[in-house]
Write an enzyme that holds these catalytic residues in place. Structure first.
Site, short mmCIF file in Angstrom:
data_model
loop_
_atom_site.label_atom_id
_atom_site.label_comp_id
_atom_site.label_asym_id
_atom_site.label_seq_id
_atom_site.Cartn_x
_atom_site.Cartn_y
_atom_site.Cartn_z
CG HIS A 28 -3.66 -3.31 3.21
ND1 HIS A 28 -2.73 -2.88 4.13
CD2 HIS A 28 -4.17 -2.19 2.65
CE1 HIS A 28 -2.69 -1.56 4.14
NE2 HIS A 28 -3.56 -1.11 3.25
CB CYS A 61 -0.99 -0.03 1.17
SG CYS A 61 -2.35 1.13 0.97
CD GLU A 112 -1.56 -5.94 5.54
OE1 GLU A 112 -2.13 -4.86 5.83
OE2 GLU A 112 -1.00 -6.14 4.44
#
Length: 250
Positions: free
Chosen positions: A220, A118, A222
């Site tokens: 993102h 990001c 994660e």
């Protein structure tokens, strides 16, 4: 993979006002989900707080790492790419900007594998001379990438074949990702290539072909352990190869 062979992955972190117990003070932190993704992929996570830095300090830091992850966070200072701030742009974290700029330059110089997430993708582009769309709704006419309030939105990304990203994704040409950004890359810096886009043309992934492993994504990973764990395995695998290469040279 034995502990001694696990690569050390540095993750940049936030510097914000934080409250814990009786304390309310500036602190460096990073959501646990980031470093869990690294350890689950077989790496050793080391957090890197924003701090005073120059090229020599940055080179020393990256020399001690096998891989680097530029994490998400506040908007990059528009002054870094020659623009005035849009009304929606965050108050700049100039210390973090300077720290990450120096780190990614040192990683490129030393061929240390890196992954941008990001803000990290935007930081890479700005560090190499690119610019940013400061408020995507002004460009695409919707808030499809940022609902606010900590809610991630799902968007599709078309992946370029023959890219490092495609290889990390097992050849998948289209993936659904979790988005939380109101900015995105505008003018692409020299040396970078686009390897993923949304159906609206918004740049979603870039790579730096001049290094062994330099990948950055606007979403993102994660937040999606099932699908995007592949990106963390990719940086850990690249860092392992880098670690082994340095050991042989030594």
């Amino acid at each position: 993979m034995g502990t001694n062979s696990r690569p050390i992955i540095g993750l940049t972190s936030y510097l914000e006002q934080a409250q814990t117990g009786a304390w309310d003070l500036p602190a460096s932190f990073l959501p646990k989900i980031y470093f869990e993704a690294v350890t689950d992929a077989g790496g050793i996570a080391v957090l890197l707080p924003p701090q005073p830095v120059d090229s020599e300090i940055a080179a020393s830091i990256t020399h001690g790492l096998d891989g680097l992850i530029l994490t998400g966070g506040k908007d990059v200072d528009p002054a870094r790419y020659g623009q005035e701030a849009h009304p929606t742009t965050d108050v700049p974290r100039k210390d973090r900007d300077a720290f990450e700029d120096a780190l990614v330059r040192a990683a490129i110089e030393q061929n240390v594998p890196f992954l941008g997430i990001c803000r990290g993708a935007q930081m890479l582009n700005v560090a190499l001379g690119g610019t940013i769309h400061q408020h995507l709704p002004d460009v695409i006419g919707s808030t499809r990438y940022s609902a606010g309030g900590g809610t991630f939105l799902v968007n599709d990304v078309a992946v370029e074949p023959q890219s490092t990203l495609a290889s990390l994704l097992g050849g998948d040409r289209n993936i659904a990702v979790k988005s939380y950004h109101h900015q995105a890359i505008d003018e692409l810096a020299d040396g970078l290539v686009v390897t993923g886009r949304g159906d609206d043309g918004v740049i979603q992934a870039i790579e730096l072909p001049s290094v062994d492993f330099g990948v950055a994504v606007q979403w993102h990973p994660e937040e999606d352990a099932k699908e995007d764990a592949r990106l963390f395995r990719g940086i850990v695998d690249a860092a392992t190869r880098h670690r082994e290469s340095r050991s042989r040279q030594a």
